[in-house]
Design an enzyme around this catalytic site. Sequence first.
Site, PDB file in Angstrom:
ATOM      1  N   HIS A   8      33.024 -49.515 -20.726  1.00  0.00           N
ATOM      2  CA  HIS A   8      33.257 -48.177 -20.167  1.00  0.00           C
ATOM      3  C   HIS A   8      34.763 -47.877 -20.141  1.00  0.00           C
ATOM      4  O   HIS A   8      35.197 -46.807 -20.591  1.00  0.00           O
ATOM      5  CB  HIS A   8      32.657 -48.114 -18.755  1.00  0.00           C
ATOM      6  N   GLU A   9      35.549 -48.817 -19.624  1.00  0.00           N
ATOM      7  CA  GLU A   9      36.996 -48.588 -19.513  1.00  0.00           C
ATOM      8  C   GLU A   9      37.661 -48.577 -20.891  1.00  0.00           C
ATOM      9  O   GLU A   9      38.554 -47.769 -21.144  1.00  0.00           O
ATOM     10  CB  GLU A   9      37.646 -49.634 -18.603  1.00  0.00           C
TER      11      GLU A   9
ATOM     12  N   CYS B 112      31.594 -42.493 -13.015  1.00  0.00           N
ATOM     13  CA  CYS B 112      32.984 -42.513 -13.482  1.00  0.00           C
ATOM     14  C   CYS B 112      33.842 -41.756 -12.476  1.00  0.00           C
ATOM     15  O   CYS B 112      33.448 -40.684 -12.010  1.00  0.00           O
ATOM     16  CB  CYS B 112      33.058 -41.852 -14.865  1.00  0.00           C
TER      17      CYS B 112
END
Length: 178
Positions: free
Chosen positions: A141-142, A99
């Site tokens: 994830h986003e 990330c």
Amino acid sequence: MSILKIARLGHPILCKKASPVDNISDPNITKLIHDMTETMLDAKGIGLAAPQVYSSKQVIIFRSLENQTKEDSHIKITALINPKINKISDDTENQWEACLSIPGMLGLVKRYSKISYEGFDMNGNIIKQEAEGLRARIVQHEYDHLMGILYTRRLVDKKAFGYADEIEEYWKKKHEQK
């Protein structure tokens, strides 16, 4: 366009649910998406959420990695405003994630293998797609960033988190030998 500063682990904006975008045609949203794109490419990322650049708006961008060759200089970026995701099946995969807000670190994270997502593009058109594999992982994830969730909350094992070079040396090699 501008390269924006990326919020890092510990900043409260990363733990807060982002607000929906009320006016998609707002020039500030268009500028935000362009700036996020430049920031993501500069940081060599494959996805970015608005809270990561200190904007608590429901906006994510991600690169399309399918059919991308080294000779292909055109990078396709998808921008999703006010996205929603749904799992298509209960199948999951454990994979290592990084990330931009947690630089130099990796964690082993369980995600759904196949999802559907929808949202709006910069012109207000609806985007509805299915995704599997890496693209499904990136979108999840986003999207998590918009919900105030960092991947460290989704680790398969608390020990499966560390500096990327150590993970490469000790975890990945160990698992490949099995």
